[in-house]
Design a protein around this motif. Sequence first.
Motif, mmCIF file in Angstrom:
data_model
loop_
_atom_site.group_PDB
_atom_site.id
_atom_site.type_symbol
_atom_site.label_atom_id
_atom_site.label_comp_id
_atom_site.label_asym_id
_atom_site.label_seq_id
_atom_site.Cartn_x
_atom_site.Cartn_y
_atom_site.Cartn_z
ATOM 1 N N GLU A 49 0.862 -1.181 0.000
ATOM 2 C CA GLU A 49 0.000 0.000 0.000
ATOM 3 C C GLU A 49 0.895 1.226 0.000
ATOM 4 O O GLU A 49 1.831 1.312 0.792
ATOM 5 N N PHE A 63 1.257 5.392 0.277
ATOM 6 C CA PHE A 63 0.718 6.727 0.504
ATOM 7 C C PHE A 63 1.684 7.709 -0.105
ATOM 8 O O PHE A 63 2.807 7.876 0.382
ATOM 9 N N LEU A 83 -10.164 3.392 13.015
ATOM 10 C CA LEU A 83 -10.387 3.356 11.566
ATOM 11 C C LEU A 83 -9.386 4.191 10.771
ATOM 12 O O LEU A 83 -9.535 4.315 9.556
ATOM 13 N N ALA A 84 -8.379 4.780 11.445
ATOM 14 C CA ALA A 84 -7.471 5.674 10.733
ATOM 15 C C ALA A 84 -6.926 4.980 9.492
ATOM 16 O O ALA A 84 -6.628 3.779 9.506
ATOM 17 N N ASN A 85 -6.796 5.735 8.410
ATOM 18 C CA ASN A 85 -6.224 5.227 7.165
ATOM 19 C C ASN A 85 -7.021 4.093 6.542
ATOM 20 O O ASN A 85 -6.490 3.302 5.780
ATOM 21 N N THR A 86 -8.294 3.960 6.875
ATOM 22 C CA THR A 86 -9.124 2.990 6.172
ATOM 23 C C THR A 86 -10.170 3.753 5.373
ATOM 24 O O THR A 86 -10.443 4.919 5.636
ATOM 25 N N ALA A 87 -10.748 3.005 4.421
ATOM 26 C CA ALA A 87 -11.807 3.638 3.642
ATOM 27 C C ALA A 87 -13.037 3.850 4.516
ATOM 28 O O ALA A 87 -13.860 4.722 4.262
ATOM 29 N N ALA A 88 -13.152 3.030 5.576
ATOM 30 C CA ALA A 88 -14.355 3.112 6.406
ATOM 31 C C ALA A 88 -14.515 4.481 7.037
ATOM 32 O O ALA A 88 -15.626 4.986 7.184
ATOM 33 N N LEU A 140 -15.984 6.725 4.683
ATOM 34 C CA LEU A 140 -17.391 6.366 4.517
ATOM 35 C C LEU A 140 -18.238 6.967 5.637
ATOM 36 O O LEU A 140 -19.313 7.529 5.395
ATOM 37 N N ILE A 189 -8.580 15.299 3.908
ATOM 38 C CA ILE A 189 -8.101 15.242 5.293
ATOM 39 C C ILE A 189 -8.015 13.801 5.774
ATOM 40 O O ILE A 189 -7.121 13.437 6.536
ATOM 41 N N LEU A 190 -8.911 12.942 5.315
ATOM 42 C CA LEU A 190 -9.036 11.604 5.909
ATOM 43 C C LEU A 190 -8.306 10.509 5.138
ATOM 44 O O LEU A 190 -8.133 9.418 5.661
ATOM 45 N N HIS A 191 -7.872 10.783 3.898
ATOM 46 C CA HIS A 191 -7.329 9.676 3.119
ATOM 47 C C HIS A 191 -5.967 9.229 3.666
ATOM 48 O O HIS A 191 -5.250 9.989 4.280
ATOM 49 N N GLY A 192 -5.679 7.978 3.440
ATOM 50 C CA GLY A 192 -4.406 7.442 3.916
ATOM 51 C C GLY A 192 -3.847 6.501 2.871
ATOM 52 O O GLY A 192 -4.312 6.492 1.734
ATOM 53 N N PRO A 193 -2.829 5.711 3.226
ATOM 54 C CA PRO A 193 -2.254 4.797 2.242
ATOM 55 C C PRO A 193 -3.310 3.852 1.702
ATOM 56 O O PRO A 193 -4.065 3.278 2.453
ATOM 57 N N GLY A 194 -3.361 3.724 0.381
ATOM 58 C CA GLY A 194 -4.255 2.748 -0.223
ATOM 59 C C GLY A 194 -5.694 3.179 -0.255
ATOM 60 O O GLY A 194 -6.547 2.386 -0.603
#
Lengths: 345, 321, 522
Positions: free
Chosen positions: B57, B59, C387-392, C395, C468-473
Amino acid sequence: MSDPALVCSSVGVRYGSVDALVSVDLEAAPGELVAVLGPSGSGKTSLLHAIAGFVPLSSGSIEIGGHRVADPTGSTAPEHRDVGVVFQHHALWPHLTAAETVAFPLHRSATAADIEAEVSELLGRLGVEHLADRLPVELSGGEQQRVSLARALARHPGLFLFDEPTAHLDAPLRTGLLEEIDRQRGREQAAGIYATHDAGEALALADRVLVLRAGRAVQVGPPIEIYEQPVDVWAAELTGPASVLDVELTPTAPGRARLALGPAERDIECTGGAGSVPLIRPEWASLGGPFSATVEYVSYRGARTEYRLMTGAGTVVVGEDGPPRLAPGDDTGWDVHRAHRVNRR
Amino acid sequence: MIKPARAGALLLVVAIAATACSGGGDATLTIYTSVTQATVDAVVAGFEEANPDVRVEVFRAPTGEVTARIETERRTGSLDADVIWLTDPLSMYRYQADDLLATWDPDGADTVPADARTDSFWGTRVLHLVIVTREGNPDGIEAWRDLVDSSLSVALPDPRFAGSAFAALGYFGLEPGFGLEFYEELRASGAVQVSSPGDVVTGVAEGRYHAGLTLEFSARVAADKGSPIETVWPAPAAIAVTSPIAVFDGAEPKDGARGFVDHVLSSTGQAAIGSTGWTPAVTGIDGPLPPDGANIVYPDWRSVFERQDDLVAGYAAVFDD
Amino acid sequence: MVLLAGLLGYPIGRLLIEAFADGPAELADTVFRDVVGTAAFSSVWTSAVAASLALGLGTALALLTERSDVRGGRLMRAGVVATLVVPPFVSAISWQATYAPFGLLDDLTGLSAPWLEGWAGVVVVIAVNVAPLAYLVVAAALRSSRIADLEWSARASGAGAGLTLRLITLPLVRPALAAGWLVGFAASLASFGVPVVLGTRAGVETLTTRVYRAVAFSAQPAAFREAVVMALLLALIALVAVMLTDRRYAAASDTVLGGPTSEGSRRLRTPRGAAVAAWGYLVVTTGLPFAGLVLRAITRAVGVSATPANWTLANFRQALDDRFWEALGRSAVLALGAALLAIVAAGLFVLVQRAAGRGWGAATLVMFAIPGTSIALAVSLGYGRWLANTAAIILVAYVAKLVALAHRPLAASVAGIHPDLIRAGRASGASARRVLQKLIAPLLRPALVAGGLLVFVFAIHELTMSSILHGPGNETLAVVVLDYQQIGDPTVTAALATVLALIVGTAALPFLWLRRSWEGRR
C-alpha cells in the motif's frame, strides 16, 4: 334472527389527553344504512376509524357481524375485519391503475382470470370500465370516487364505511354518486355507516341517523324524527333552518298546546316534552294569520321563498312556495300549525 | 415497517465490510513516500512481481504532507508506515535521531556512494536542483546569484511543502557566500514563493516568471513535452539530493520491508528508477546523467540537519508576511 | 438516536474535548490568535460577499425562468441546475485554465483576469458555484401560483412591471431571499476546493484551507490544536446560519409556498436582452471554462498555444494510470456505499421523526450544513483510533455529511403519503407487510432513487473530507486530482479534471432525467 352487522357499545377513543369519542352506542342491522351526522371535529372520522380498526379503543367494545373485533384490551387488524371503506379524499394509490386498485383486495381469490373478470365486472357496475388502465391523476374527481367505491365493493363486506365520500365533489356529481352508493350497497345486502356533515345527504340516504357533537352521540333515530323532533336547538339547526320563540307553550291536550303571542293565541300540534319553548320549522308556519310581525329579510330560493319576521317574541322564519310577495319593512300577519318543544337556547 | 434494529445491523455489516475491504492484513507493506507516482509504481510493480505474497500500500504525497502524517501518527501512537522513502535526507536524520529507524545492512548498500548512506538509510536516486529559464535563456542566467535581480521575476518552491526545496534551503543556508541572506536578497528583489518545483516550471513555461529554482527532472519532463523552457546548470554548482529510503523499527512484515529496500537498491530497482527519469544512486545503471562539465555539490546533510530548525525559522521570517 | 450520536454527536464531542484540553484560557488564546482570527474573518467576509452575489444571480435567473415568459425557460432551468453538479474545484481549475493570465482567453485575445487568482477570484467562483442553490430556493418560492395572482392584482391596480417587482414580488419572497442567502453563506463557508486552487498562489487563506494545511502539512501539536479550534469555529458559524435558515425557510414555505405551482400561469413579459444575458452568463461561467479546461487537457505542454498542431491525448494517457483507475474504483465503491448507508440512515431518521417529532428531521440538515472540514476532523478524532487510514472512516464522514441529501426527498415523500392510502390498503384486506411491499415501497422508490443518486454524485467528487481523511491505499478520485494540482502539472490536472467532470456528469444524468419525468407527471 341474524346478528346485527355492527354493535358499538360505549365506544371511547382518546388521542393523548383529548377525548375524540365518549361512550358512543351504535347498532346497525344487516342491510341498514346509518348516517353519522355532525360538524367537522365532532368525531365522525374517529368513529369510522375505530370501527375499521385504524385506532384502538380506550373504552367500550365493537362487534362486526357478531364477532368481537375491538375492546380496550385488543383489536383485530383492519385486514381481518369484514368491512369496506370509502375514504374522504378517495385514497387512491397514485402508482396503481383503476384495474390494479380494484384487484388489490381480490388477491386471495383464485386465479388471475377470475380476478380480471371480477375487476371488469365491478368497474362495469360503476360505469368506469373504460378507465381501467388509467392512473388516479388521469381521472376526474367523480371517476376517482367511483373507483374507490369499486375497491370497497370488491371485498363484498358485510359492512361499508363511508367517510364523507362526496365532500369534495360538485353538486351534480354528488347526487349521482349518492344514488350509486345506495344502489350498490343495497345490491350487496350490506349494512353501511355513512359519515357526513351534510344533513341533506344524511336525511335522504339513511335508514337512521346518529347525531354527534364533540364526540358524544346526542340523538339517534329515523331521519324524520331527527328533523321534526330534534333534541335541542343545536341539533335542529344541523338539519335546517329553525326558529325558537321566547314564549312558554301551555299544554292543552296530549300532542297539543296553546301558543299566545300578544293579543292573539292559537291551539297547535306539538311534539317533544323536555322543554317549554316552541321550535318552529319554516314549513310549519305561513304568512297571513292572527299573529302580527314585520318583515326583516327576504331570501328567494327558487321554488320557495323564506321570510324572516320580527315578532314580539323574537324572529321566526316562515317558508312559502313561489317568488317573494313581501319586501323588508312590510307589516304582515302570520300563522303556525305545529311546534316542537325544546329548552331555551 | 423496517425494524430500526435490523437496519442498524445492516449499517454495521456494511461498515465492517468496507473496513475489511480497505485492507490492513498482516502481509500488507505500507510505504509512505514523496517520490513521483510513476517511479513508485514502477519500483513497486517489480517488487510485487518478485514477492507475490506481499501486498504493498502506498501513501504518496508531497514531503510536507508525508512528514506531517508521520508526526501525527507518532503522537497518536499508531505509526502505520513500514517503509519511508523521501526526497530529502533532512527528515531522515530526524527519524534517525529519534531512534525510529531500523539499523541494518541491506544487500547492495555498499553500491550506494558513501556520502549518500548511513547505517539506517540509503540514497536511492540523485535529484539535481537547477535553474529553469525561458527557452534559449534570454536573460543570460548562469549562476544562483543571477537570480537576485529586481528586473527578473523569480519563483522558488516552498521548503515546507517540497523536500527538494527544503534541501535547497539547507544547502544555501550553510554555504559561505549564500546563507539566509541569499533568501533575504531574493525576497528583496521580488522573488515569489510557490508550492512545488512543478509550479515553478509551469510558471516559467507560461511566461509568468523569468526563471526559478526547480528540480532538473521537472524541467526536463516539461521541456520534453514541448514547453518553452530551458535548464541551466548553475554556478557554482547544482545541488544534489539523494532521495533516501529507510525501514521503521517494528515494521511488519519485517522481511517484506527490508526486502523492499533491498529491491530498491538492486539493479532491477535502480533500473526502474532510471527508466522513469531519475538518476540512479548506484553508478553504472542506465538513467539520465548531468551534462559533462556541470558542477554538482553534495551538501553535508548532517551539519544541515543540526541547524535545520534555525533555518526553517529564518526562512519563515523572510517569506511569511 | 444512537445513529445520530454515532455519526455526529460523538465526533463533535471529541472535537470539543480536544479544543478544551488545555483549558479555556488556552482555547481563548487560540481563538484570538492572529492567524485564526484572520482566517475566520476571511471566511466570513468572503462567504458573505459570495452569498450576496450568488443571491443576486440566483434571483435574477429565478425571476427569468419562473416569472417571465422567456423562451426555453425549461432548458435554462435545467442548465442552471446542471451547474450544481460540477465539482467546485473542477470549476476553479476550469476558470483558471480559461480566464487566468496565460489561460485560454489570454492565448486567444491577450485579455485575462489577473484578479482571478486571489480574493476576488475566490469570491466570484464560489458565488458562481453557489448561485444554483440560491436559485433553487428562490425559484421554489416564485413558482407559487399565489405570487402570480398577487402580481396581477398589483398590475390591475395600476402598477407597472418594475414597480410590481419591487413592491410586490420581491417583498413576498423576502423570506426565501433570506433563506437563499443563508444557504449560500453556509455553502460558501464550507468551500475548500475553490480557495485551495485559486487562492494558494496569492496567499488566500480561509478557515477550511488553513485547517487542511494545519492537518496535512504541519507536524506541530499546536497547529493541530489550532485546526481543531478552527474546525469548531467553522461548525459554529455554519450552525448559526442554518438555524436562521430553517426558521426563515419554514416561514417562507408557510406564507408563500402554499399554493400549487404556477406552471403555465400568466407570466410577465421578458425584459429585452435578459434572455441573452442569462444564456451569456451560463456560457461564460460554465460553457467557456469547460472548453478552456478541455483545451488545456489536450494541449501537449504548458506554455505552447492551444492550437490543433499542439493537440495530443498524452495528458490523458498520463492521467489515466493505475492509480487513477484504483482511485476511481475506490471512489465509486465509497460513493455507492455512502448512498446505500445514507438511504438506510435516512429511513431510520424518518421512522424516529414520526415517533419523536419534527426536530429530528432538522438534525440531518444541520449535519449537511456543517462544513466537511469540521466533519472530517471530528470523525478522525472520534474514530481515528480504530479506523485511521481505512476507507471506512471516509465512509463514516460521507454518510454523516450527506445523509440529509437522502433524508430530505424521503421525508418529503413519506409526508406526501396520506395516511388514508395506508388505511385503504389495510381496509382492502392487506397485511402490514403487504401494504409496505405493494403500496409504500413503490411510492417511496423515486425518492429513494433520487436521494441515493444525489448522495452518489456528491460523494464521487468529494474532496474536502477525503483530503483530510485519506491514507495509504485509499486515495479518492478528487484527492488524486488535488495531488496533481499541487505537484504543479496543469495539463495532467486538466485532463483529470475533465475526466472527473464527465464522470460526475454521467452519474448525474439519471437524476436530471428523473427530475424531468417527475415534473412531467405532476
